[in-house]
Each structure stands twice: as structure tokens, then as C-alpha cells.
Design an enzyme around this catalytic site. Structure first.
Site, PDB file in Angstrom:
ATOM      1  N   GLU A  94     -14.810   4.818   8.418  1.00 49.82           N
ATOM      2  CA  GLU A  94     -13.699   3.953   7.988  1.00 49.82           C
ATOM      3  C   GLU A  94     -13.050   3.220   9.157  1.00 49.82           C
ATOM      4  OE1 GLU A  94      -9.220   4.263   6.046  1.00 49.82           O
ATOM      5  OE2 GLU A  94     -10.541   5.999   5.940  1.00 49.82           O
ATOM      6  N   ASP A 113       0.861  -1.177   0.000  1.00 52.56           N
ATOM      7  CA  ASP A 113       0.000   0.000   0.000  1.00 52.56           C
ATOM      8  C   ASP A 113       0.903   1.235   0.000  1.00 52.56           C
ATOM      9  OD1 ASP A 113      -2.368   1.646   0.508  1.00 52.56           O
ATOM     10  OD2 ASP A 113      -1.635   1.787   2.559  1.00 52.56           O
ATOM     11  N   ASP A 122      -0.274   5.044   1.132  1.00 47.98           N
ATOM     12  CA  ASP A 122      -0.543   5.961   2.238  1.00 47.98           C
ATOM     13  C   ASP A 122      -0.423   5.262   3.585  1.00 47.98           C
ATOM     14  OD1 ASP A 122      -1.168   8.297   0.702  1.00 47.98           O
ATOM     15  OD2 ASP A 122      -3.120   7.421   0.225  1.00 47.98           O
TER      16      ASP A 122
END
Length: 305
Positions: free
Chosen positions: A95, A48, A50
Site C-alpha cells: 500500500e 475519509d 481512518d
């Protein structure tokens, strides 16, 4: 059963050994031994971007994400910044909440992405391709400690590195370039902007939408459809991520043999540690470095004795 000495050596050599959490040491030890024994020609790395390749925080301040680089930039209008902050305040709690399932979160996350893209496209004055590098320079985004060293070593050893990001691909590439790691072995799959050819103003985003919970074969669209096929001889994978959705980024790899999943738990430690330890083989709690990756590369790239 192989000796766990190597695993303990690797953990003990970390700059923050107390940050390492492992649910099943025996299984992790077997994976590490197998990956090292097959060497660099059998390995690919998927990460990933970020808060994984980049730091989550620095000097007590949260670092910009690829979306945040634009959303907080002084080079965009205050109206756009205000709208982006409203979206963040509404959707970020969704989230990270532990009280909703991933399936329950997905519609909200898609809505967040679509509204973010809509605001970028309609931003006035228009967002230009040429301004992205300047936005990166003015941002707080920075690589994790020793991440550049790890990526350079992978490049020298010919190990493919896929940066699979739900962020903005154009920004991700600008950060890699500014950091000196836009190297031949690095491939970026992300949400890329579309620009008007004449004025270089943003006019849209390429499909399909990549969000934090579909970062796997769903993200390998036409432009990248042969990525995993071309690497089918590389059956071993080191996977790096900072969210539960990242733990599935290897889906789409042809015939994987050993997948070592390393999760960076950057915040909300007590809430998420248990589920992170289930999703990832190794969890690094608030470790803002790539030290563990470099230690694994030390053994993987060591000359045969």
C-alpha cells in the site's frame, strides 16, 4: 486575482504553520475566497475516516483504524488476530510503497480486503454486532484534535458531511457515536457488515467492495445513489483525506465549482510529499488536528460585515 492575505492569515493561525505545504498558493487562495464568498449553503464536506477524521498517532503510538479496532481486539480470538496481522505485514508495505503505481497496487488491495472479510466471517467464536461498541471502547482510535468541534459547527450551519471510508462502516458509525458526532448532517458510506437476524452474527459484507482507490462514484451504490444528486446545489467542496486515492473522492459530485483538497501526510514524509502536493491543494505534514478546517469555518461562518 484576489489578495493572498486571507490564505496567509489562515496558515499563520494554525497551531503548526510549519506543517502546511502548498504547491500553488494563487490557485488555493482563489478557491478559499470563492468558497467563503458563497457561504455555508453552497458547501459540502467529504472526508475519509481512518487517519483523517481520526488521529494517525497519539503519544508516539499508531492509533487503531476501523479494521484495526477489530483485528487487535481482545474480544476476538487470538487465531483471528494472528491472521489479520499476517495480512497487514504482507499487504501494508504494498500500500505505501512508492515504487508501484496505483493500478499495480489495486489487485493486491482488493485481495487484502477480501481475505480480511473472509477471516472476519469465519472467525470463531462468531463476531457479533453487539460487540462492536465494546471493541471501540477498548481501542486506541480517537478523533483528531478539534475534529469534534468542526463537525458540530458543520451540523449547526447545516453543512452536509460525507464520511467516505474504505474501512468498516459499522465500526466507523460506532466511533462517531462514541465521540458524540453521529449527527443528522453526517452520512457514512463504507463497507457495511451483514448480520444474521437471529443471532446477530456476521455473515457477510454488502456490495460493492470499497477500497482506498475506488472511493468516488463507484462507492455510491443503490442505498446511497441519490446522495450527491440531493446536494446538487452545493457546488463547493472541502475534501479531506490521507491517501492519494482520497484525492478523487469528489468524483460523482454534480457540477463542482470549487474543490479544496486538503491532504494529511501522516508518515513516509520524504517519499510521498511531492506526489501529495500534486494531488492535494494543501498538505498538512504530521498535523494531528482539524485546526485548519476550523479556521476555514471561522471565515466561512463569520457574520457578514
Amino acid at each position: 486575482m484576489v489578495s493572498s492575505k486571507l490564505l496567509h492569515q489562515v496558515i499563520g493561525a494554525c497551531s503548526k504553520p510549519d506543517s502546511v505545504r502548498i504547491k500553488d498558493e494563487s490557485a488555493v487562495n482563489e478557491k478559499i475566497h470563492s468558497i467563503i464568498s458563497h457561504g455555508a449553503p453552497a458547501l459540502q464536506v467529504i472526508t475519509d475516516f481512518d487517519a483523517t477524521l481520526t488521529r494517525y498517532h497519539l503519544d508516539g503510538n499508531k492509533c487503531d483504524s476501523s479494521y484495526g479496532i477489530i483485528a487487535t481486539s481482545p474480544l476476538v480470538s487470538s487465531d483471528y488476530r494472528d491472521k489479520a496481522m499476517e495480512l497487514y505485514k504482507k499487504y501494508y508495505p504494498i500500500e505505501v510503497t512508492p515504487t508501484m503505481t496505483i493500478q499495480e497496487k489495486i489487485p493486491h488491495m482488493i485481495e487484502w480486503y477480501e481475505k480480511s472479510h473472509e477471516y472476519m466471517i469465519s472467525c470463531q467464536p462468531p463476531l457479533k454486532r453487539s460487540s462492536i461498541q465494546d471493541m471501540v471502547k477498548l481501542s486506541t482510535a480517537t478523533l483528531r484534535d478539534n475534529a469534534k468541534t468542526a463537525v458540530e459547527r458543520m451540523s449547526q450551519a447545516g453543512i452536509p458531511l460525507l464520511v467516505l471510508s474504505a474501512g468498516i462502516g459499522d465500526v466507523v458509525q460506532a466511533v462517531l457515536q462514541a465521540s458524540g458526532i453521529d449527527l443528522p448532517n453526517v452520512q457514512v458510506i463504507s463497507n457495511f457488515m451483514q448480520f444474521d437476524d437471529a443471532m446477530e452474527n456476521i455473515v457477510g459484507f454488502k456490495e460493492p467492495l470499497i477500497h482506498m482507490y475506488n472511493k468516488n462514484e463507484a462507492a455510491i451504490h443503490d442505498d446511497n445513489s441519490n446522495y450527491f444528486k440531493d446536494l446538487r446545489s452545493r457546488h463547493n467542496i472541502i475534501l479531506l483525506g490521507d491517501s492519494l486515492g482520497d484525492s478523487n473522492m469528489d468524483h460523482g459530485v454534480a457540477d463542482p465549482k470549487n474543490v479544496l483538497k486538503i491532504g494529511f501526510l501522516n508518515a513516509h514524509f520524504e517519499q510521498h510529499l511531492e506526489e501529495f502536493m500534486t494531488a492535494f491543494d494543501i498538505v498538512l505534514v504530521d498535523d494531528q488536528s482539524f485546526d485548519l478546517v476550523n479556521l476555514l469555518l471561522d471565515h466561512l461562518l463569520a457574520p457578514a460585515r
